[in-house]
Design an enzyme around this catalytic site. Structure first.
Site, PDB file in Angstrom:
ATOM      1  CG  LEU A  44      30.174  21.500  97.401  1.00 21.92           C
ATOM      2  CD1 LEU A  44      30.573  22.008  96.041  1.00 21.92           C
ATOM      3  CD2 LEU A  44      29.900  19.990  97.343  1.00 21.92           C
ATOM      4  CG  ASP A  53      38.357  23.167  97.610  1.00 18.79           C
ATOM      5  OD1 ASP A  53      37.377  22.495  97.207  1.00 18.79           O
ATOM      6  OD2 ASP A  53      39.036  22.839  98.598  1.00 18.79           O
ATOM      7  CD  GLU A  79      51.351  20.140 106.254  1.00 17.68           C
ATOM      8  OE1 GLU A  79      50.363  19.741 105.622  1.00 17.68           O
ATOM      9  OE2 GLU A  79      52.486  20.275 105.747  1.00 17.68           O
ATOM     10  CB  CYS A 101      44.857  20.794  76.624  1.00 18.49           C
ATOM     11  SG  CYS A 101      46.383  21.709  76.953  1.00 18.49           S
ATOM     12  CD  GLU A 119      53.573  16.108  76.969  1.00 15.90           C
ATOM     13  OE1 GLU A 119      52.777  16.570  76.118  1.00 15.90           O
ATOM     14  OE2 GLU A 119      53.255  15.906  78.141  1.00 15.90           O
ATOM     15  CG  HIS A 127      42.596  23.346  80.127  1.00 15.88           C
ATOM     16  ND1 HIS A 127      42.411  21.983  80.135  1.00 15.88           N
ATOM     17  CD2 HIS A 127      43.918  23.541  79.989  1.00 15.88           C
ATOM     18  CE1 HIS A 127      43.581  21.381  80.019  1.00 15.88           C
ATOM     19  NE2 HIS A 127      44.510  22.302  79.922  1.00 15.88           N
ATOM     20  CD  GLU A 183      38.860  21.802  81.014  1.00 15.23           C
ATOM     21  OE1 GLU A 183      38.644  22.287  79.876  1.00 15.23           O
ATOM     22  OE2 GLU A 183      39.922  21.209  81.307  1.00 15.23           O
TER      23      GLU A 183
HETATM   24  N1  GLN Z   1      51.063  17.847  77.830  1.00  8.91           N
HETATM   25  C1  GLN Z   1      50.595  18.814  76.915  1.00  8.91           C
HETATM   26  C2  GLN Z   1      51.416  20.087  76.957  1.00  8.91           C
HETATM   27  O1  GLN Z   1      52.086  20.370  77.911  1.00  8.91           O
HETATM   28  C3  GLN Z   1      49.115  19.123  77.148  1.00  8.91           C
HETATM   29  C4  GLN Z   1      48.877  19.741  78.469  1.00  8.91           C
HETATM   30  C5  GLN Z   1      47.415  19.692  78.840  1.00  8.91           C
HETATM   31  O2  GLN Z   1      46.663  18.912  78.280  1.00  8.91           O
HETATM   32  N2  GLN Z   1      47.017  20.507  79.783  1.00  8.91           N
HETATM   33  O3  GLN Z   1      51.383  20.834  76.009  1.00  8.91           O
END
Ligand code: GLN
Length: 542
Positions: A19, A71, A148, A380, A404, A514, A516
């Site tokens: 930050l 970050d 490290e 997602c 999945e 995504h 966000e």
């Molecule tokens: N698990 C799901 C996929 O691989 C969604 C992945 C996620 O939400 N980033 O498609």
């Protein structure tokens, strides 16, 4: 000439170095400088992509498809500069590249060693893609004294000799603990940490001292004397009410002035901070509030949803409201009264995630939002759950599921092993490597003209970042559309659903990507601004 600012940490981890780096970069940017921030992570994973969110928090994804440290999200949110693969390196990546080169015979018979081979690779990384910049800020993960991080510290020490002492600045971030019994702040751990840094040849020029109480002048003078820095360069950093107050706070403490002074750039005009003033003003004077229920799996580890949390805050900034995030563990919903938990919410968000655990709770939350006309945002895995919910409860596809979670006769969501990217056809094998093999990074989507998505984005084609292995199966499109789901965003080849929405609902949007990751406090993502606006309308109804 590109100048380098190296940021190390001492005494303890979690001091907010990332930050601090982001805030300093924002302050330098506000003075008209071109900046970029890089992160050096000393662990041996090649990247954080395979790490559990419980261990490491969110994996941040760049446009060019790198899975990076969270970050980098801070860096991008504070500077608006899109992060790249070349902004995050780990020991694992350095060693992997060196060992591959050794196997190819690139070292021509030489003995391969930490110095110079590893340190050279680290320095090359620091300098990669930095032309046209005024300042490169490099944050070294971990704490001085860790085994490290030694090669990284040695590499940044060498940088001063390589590019000139006047072109580098070392900032050390430490903790000044408060001992309640003694009623005092204690400077000794900072003295020791700086002594350790000097022992490896680095004399920091600026010290950023985190503490719960303001640093008395006497303590500043003492730290300055023992650590061999000017007193003005001992910066006191208290906790801020919001992370977006941090740039202003550091500026008031003189951080940017001291860094510029270390480079001999005292005469630089002051920064223009209206952007940060405006954000603070909106955050601290909201005109209302909304409650958003986030139904997820990693709710015990807030860092797992870092960008999501921030994007919701940005949606609040856009609408001048305070966003109260209620973290709801999807697993607890299973077999419980979902309505009792969700009724107080003005909006429901099902975020990204992996694995079956909690999925029935997520599907039940989608159903609640749909039936009760509560604004819904699925991201997602959240969009995938929304499609499974519609398939099961509206389209009569009883066993609808995702591959999945195991073999299924109705793969409404399935693993894809082939898709088009800007680089060409991508192929994957079932059971292949887990690291770096998802659909990663920026992909375009085409939006339908009459959709909420098109109205929100105000553009027919968008680009957003992805990180997933499974996709909504386009073969179910007709049945899902008959059930009222509109496929309002599709990949350019028309095969991969990118956005679904419900035209018969006040605000119901699911996205495969995504959003966000690209939201910023000074440029809130339109989907989050739209979702919070819908939640605000909902709050006025109930
Ligand atoms: N698990 C799901 C996929 O691989 C969604 C992945 C996620 O939400 N980033 O498609």
């Amino acid at each position: 000439m590109t100048r380098f600012i190296f940021i190390t940490g001492g005494v303890v981890s979690s001091l907010g170095k990332g930050l601090m780096a982001a805030a300093l970069a924002a302050l330098l940017q506000a003075r008209g400088f071109r900046v970029r921030i890089k992160k050096f992570d000393p662990y041996l994973n090649v990247d954080p992509g395979t790490m559990s969110p419980y261990q490491h928090g969110e994996v941040y994804v760049t446009d060019d498809g790198a899975e990076t440290d969270l970050d980098l999200g801070h860096y991008e949110r504070f500077t608006g500069v899109p992060s790249r693969q070349s902004d995050n390196i780990t020991s694992g990546r350095v060693y992997r590249d060196i060992i591959m080169a050794e196997r190819r015979g690139d070292f021509l018979g030489a003995t391969v060693q930490v110095i110079p081979h590893v340190t050279d690779a680290i320095k090359a990384f620091a300098r990669a893609d930095t032309e046209d910049l005024d300042f490169v800020l490099c944050e070294i993960g971990g704490t001085v004294g860790d085994i490290e991080s030694l090669p990284f510290l040695e590499a940044i020490r060498q940088m001063a000799a390589d590019i000139g002492r006047n072109n580098v600045c070392y900032i050390h971030c430490t903790l000044i603990p408060y001992l309640a019994a003694a009623g005092e702040l204690k400077t000794k751990p900072t003295q020791h940490s700086v002594a350790q840094l000097r022992g490896i040849g680095i004399q920091p020029q600026v010290l950023v001292c985190r503490s719960e109480h303001p640093l008395p002048e006497g303590d500043r003078a003492k730290i300055a004397l023992f650590c061999n820095v000017p007193k003005e360069a001992v910066i006191s950093a208290l906790d801020a009410p919001s992370i977006y107050d941090v740039p202003m706070q550091y500026h008031e403490q003189g951080l940017d002035d001291q860094v510029l002074a270390a480079f001999g750039l005292e005469a630089t005009p002051p920064p223009r901070l209206t952007r940060w003033d405006d954000i603070s003003e909106r955050l601290h004077n909201p005109e209302g509030e909304v409650s958003i229920g986030v139904v997820g799996k990693y709710t015990g580890m807030k860092d797992a949803y870092k960008s999501l949390t921030e994007a919701l805050v940005h949606g609040g900034i856009a609408n001048r409201v305070k966003v109260n995030i209620r973290w709801l563990d999807a697993e607890e919903f299973e077999g419980q009264d979902v309505a009792a938990r969700l009724e107080p919410m003005h909006g429901i968000l099902v975020p990204g995630g992996f694995g079956e655990r909690g999925s029935e709770g997520k599907i039940a939350s989608v159903r609640f939002a749909r039936e009760r006309d509560v604004p819904f945002f699925g991201i997602c895995l959240g969009m995938q759950m929304a499609c499974i919910e519609a398939a099961r409860n509206l389209a009569g596809v009883d066993g609808a599921s995702t591959t999945e979670f195991g073999p299924t006769d109705e793969p409404v969501v399935g693993m894809i092993t082939e898709w088009m990217s800007a680089e060409g056809l991508q192929t994957r094998q079932e059971g292949g490597d887990l690291g770096g093999t998802m659909r990663l990074g920026a992909y375009e989507a085409q939006l339908s003209g009459n959709s909420v998505a098109a109205a929100i984005y105000g553009a027919p084609v968008i680009s957003e970042r992805h990180r997933h292995r499974y996709e909504v199966n386009v073969h179910y499109r007709e049945r899902l559309e008959a059930a009222g789901l509109m496929f309002s965003g599709m990949s350019p080849d028309g095969l991969l659903p990118e956005i679904v929405e419900r035209p018969d609902h006040p605000w119901f949007v699911g996205v495969q990507f995504h959003p966000e990751l690209k939201s910023k406090p000074f440029d809130p993502h339109p989907l989050f601004a739209g979702f919070i606006a819908a939640a605000l309308r909902q709050s006025r109804l109930v």
